[in-house]
Design a protein around this motif. Sequence first.
Motif, PDB file in Angstrom:
ATOM      1  N   ARG A 100      30.015   1.454 -36.798  1.00  0.00           N
ATOM      2  CA  ARG A 100      29.265   2.001 -35.665  1.00  0.00           C
ATOM      3  C   ARG A 100      29.849   3.348 -35.263  1.00  0.00           C
ATOM      4  N   PRO A 101      29.017   4.366 -35.021  1.00  0.00           N
ATOM      5  CA  PRO A 101      29.557   5.688 -34.677  1.00  0.00           C
ATOM      6  C   PRO A 101      30.112   5.737 -33.262  1.00  0.00           C
ATOM      7  N   GLU A 102      30.924   6.738 -33.023  1.00  0.00           N
ATOM      8  CA  GLU A 102      31.418   7.034 -31.679  1.00  0.00           C
ATOM      9  C   GLU A 102      30.864   8.391 -31.259  1.00  0.00           C
ATOM     10  N   PRO A 103      30.478   8.545 -30.004  1.00  0.00           N
ATOM     11  CA  PRO A 103      29.930   9.836 -29.581  1.00  0.00           C
ATOM     12  C   PRO A 103      31.014  10.900 -29.494  1.00  0.00           C
ATOM     13  N   ARG A 104      30.742  12.046 -30.081  1.00  0.00           N
ATOM     14  CA  ARG A 104      31.646  13.184 -29.977  1.00  0.00           C
ATOM     15  C   ARG A 104      31.321  13.968 -28.719  1.00  0.00           C
TER      16      ARG A 104
ATOM     17  N   MET B 194      25.235 -10.505 -39.840  1.00  0.00           N
ATOM     18  CA  MET B 194      25.257 -10.172 -38.399  1.00  0.00           C
ATOM     19  C   MET B 194      26.349  -9.126 -38.140  1.00  0.00           C
ATOM     20  N   SER B 195      25.980  -8.050 -37.442  1.00  0.00           N
ATOM     21  CA  SER B 195      26.946  -6.985 -37.190  1.00  0.00           C
ATOM     22  C   SER B 195      27.962  -7.407 -36.145  1.00  0.00           C
ATOM     23  N   THR B 196      29.157  -6.837 -36.242  1.00  0.00           N
ATOM     24  CA  THR B 196      30.214  -7.105 -35.273  1.00  0.00           C
ATOM     25  C   THR B 196      30.232  -5.993 -34.241  1.00  0.00           C
ATOM     26  N   VAL B 197      31.185  -6.035 -33.313  1.00  0.00           N
ATOM     27  CA  VAL B 197      31.241  -5.040 -32.253  1.00  0.00           C
ATOM     28  C   VAL B 197      31.517  -3.647 -32.812  1.00  0.00           C
ATOM     29  N   ASN B 198      32.140  -3.567 -33.964  1.00  0.00           N
ATOM     30  CA  ASN B 198      32.480  -2.256 -34.532  1.00  0.00           C
ATOM     31  C   ASN B 198      31.566  -1.825 -35.678  1.00  0.00           C
ATOM     32  N   THR B 199      30.583  -2.654 -35.996  1.00  0.00           N
ATOM     33  CA  THR B 199      29.675  -2.312 -37.088  1.00  0.00           C
ATOM     34  C   THR B 199      28.232  -2.382 -36.603  1.00  0.00           C
ATOM     35  N   MET B 200      27.332  -1.944 -37.457  1.00  0.00           N
ATOM     36  CA  MET B 200      25.907  -1.997 -37.123  1.00  0.00           C
ATOM     37  C   MET B 200      25.097  -2.107 -38.404  1.00  0.00           C
ATOM     38  N   ARG B 201      23.881  -2.621 -38.259  1.00  0.00           N
ATOM     39  CA  ARG B 201      22.947  -2.680 -39.372  1.00  0.00           C
ATOM     40  C   ARG B 201      22.148  -1.381 -39.432  1.00  0.00           C
TER      41      ARG B 201
ATOM     42  N   GLU C 108      20.882   0.304 -35.746  1.00  0.00           N
ATOM     43  CA  GLU C 108      21.064  -0.335 -34.435  1.00  0.00           C
ATOM     44  C   GLU C 108      21.633   0.624 -33.399  1.00  0.00           C
ATOM     45  N   TYR C 109      22.393   1.622 -33.842  1.00  0.00           N
ATOM     46  CA  TYR C 109      22.959   2.633 -32.939  1.00  0.00           C
ATOM     47  C   TYR C 109      22.861   4.000 -33.603  1.00  0.00           C
ATOM     48  N   VAL C 110      22.820   5.036 -32.772  1.00  0.00           N
ATOM     49  CA  VAL C 110      22.880   6.395 -33.290  1.00  0.00           C
ATOM     50  C   VAL C 110      23.609   7.267 -32.269  1.00  0.00           C
ATOM     51  N   ALA C 111      24.488   8.136 -32.763  1.00  0.00           N
ATOM     52  CA  ALA C 111      25.145   9.129 -31.907  1.00  0.00           C
ATOM     53  C   ALA C 111      24.455  10.465 -32.145  1.00  0.00           C
ATOM     54  N   ALA C 112      24.109  11.160 -31.053  1.00  0.00           N
ATOM     55  CA  ALA C 112      23.309  12.368 -31.189  1.00  0.00           C
ATOM     56  C   ALA C 112      23.559  13.297 -30.007  1.00  0.00           C
ATOM     57  N   PRO C 113      23.211  14.592 -30.154  1.00  0.00           N
ATOM     58  CA  PRO C 113      23.392  15.537 -29.051  1.00  0.00           C
ATOM     59  C   PRO C 113      22.625  15.101 -27.808  1.00  0.00           C
ATOM     60  N   ALA C 114      23.305  15.080 -26.686  1.00  0.00           N
ATOM     61  CA  ALA C 114      22.676  14.648 -25.438  1.00  0.00           C
ATOM     62  C   ALA C 114      21.467  15.504 -25.086  1.00  0.00           C
TER      63      ALA C 114
END
Length: 316
Positions: A28-32, A1-8, A105-111
């Motif tokens: 887990r990524p952070e948005p730039r 199970m992923s935590t708040v700072n990680t993802m599957r 579970e999450y992805v950071a990408a150009p808006a």
Amino acid sequence: MSTVNTMRVISQHVLGEPEVLEVIEVERPEPRANEILIKVHAAGVNPTDWKHRASGGFLGEPPFVLGWDVSGVVEAVGVGVARFKAGDEVFGMLSYPWGHGSHAEYVAAPARAFVLKPAGVDHIQAGALPLVSLTAWQSLVETADVQPGQRVLIHAAAGGVGHVAVQIAKARGAYVIGTASAGKHDFLREIGVDEAIDYRDTDFTEAVKDVDVVLDTLGGDNSVNSLRVLRPGGIVVSILPVGSDDFYEEAERLGVRAVRLLVDADRAGMQAIAELVEAGKLRAAIAGTFPLADAAKAHALGDTGRTAGKLVLVVS
């Protein structure tokens, strides 16, 4: 199970069959700046995914996380993002090929690769559409400029790109001819194909003439053969970006156009797609849905080459 700072995510460490895919946990990524962080709800699986899994393709050697389709909810926005806020439902395509990574579970990408998800469709439907729809839109509208009354031939018209391309061509007022095995002809008629050809027992170069636009989703000899059904000045758009120079040389000899196209993320195209969806003119046929952990099963089904429509991973 992923935590708040990680993802599957679905990753692989070697190239090969579907069983090389595995669920791992990563940071887990952070948005730039100018990016959004999206909590992924659904992500389409496309032929380019299983081809990259097996051969590496543009991406070379693993490890890598595949996936370009995204539908989900904005979790956070980076500096400078004006179009979206946390909680917005969005869909779009990651930049192809280098922006891969939506089977997570999450992805950071150009808006600017994203638009608001139409309210009338769920995330599975929205997650199925971006890559195939942008491919069809950029081929038929931006490149070929399909006009009302034109004759458009779409190869593999029941496939992911094909069945979406049929609907976009019909929305443009075209007469659509589609190739598929006989068992898929009822499906083709349901989505608007005017004339269905069974490629298994019919040579399309003999059955079809005076075509304005061909969408070639197969490549190889099919690209060159497609040139021979065009009217003078017609165009074949191939979505297979590499191949023999015979394609261009034969086009010049025949007085027609030959173009190879590689899809890329585009907000204007996504907005046009969203408008078609909202108008009831575009819908993905869902061939199967799988939880994220069963990505290998989706790939195995895709490898058969027999599905009609799209396969989708349901993430959350």
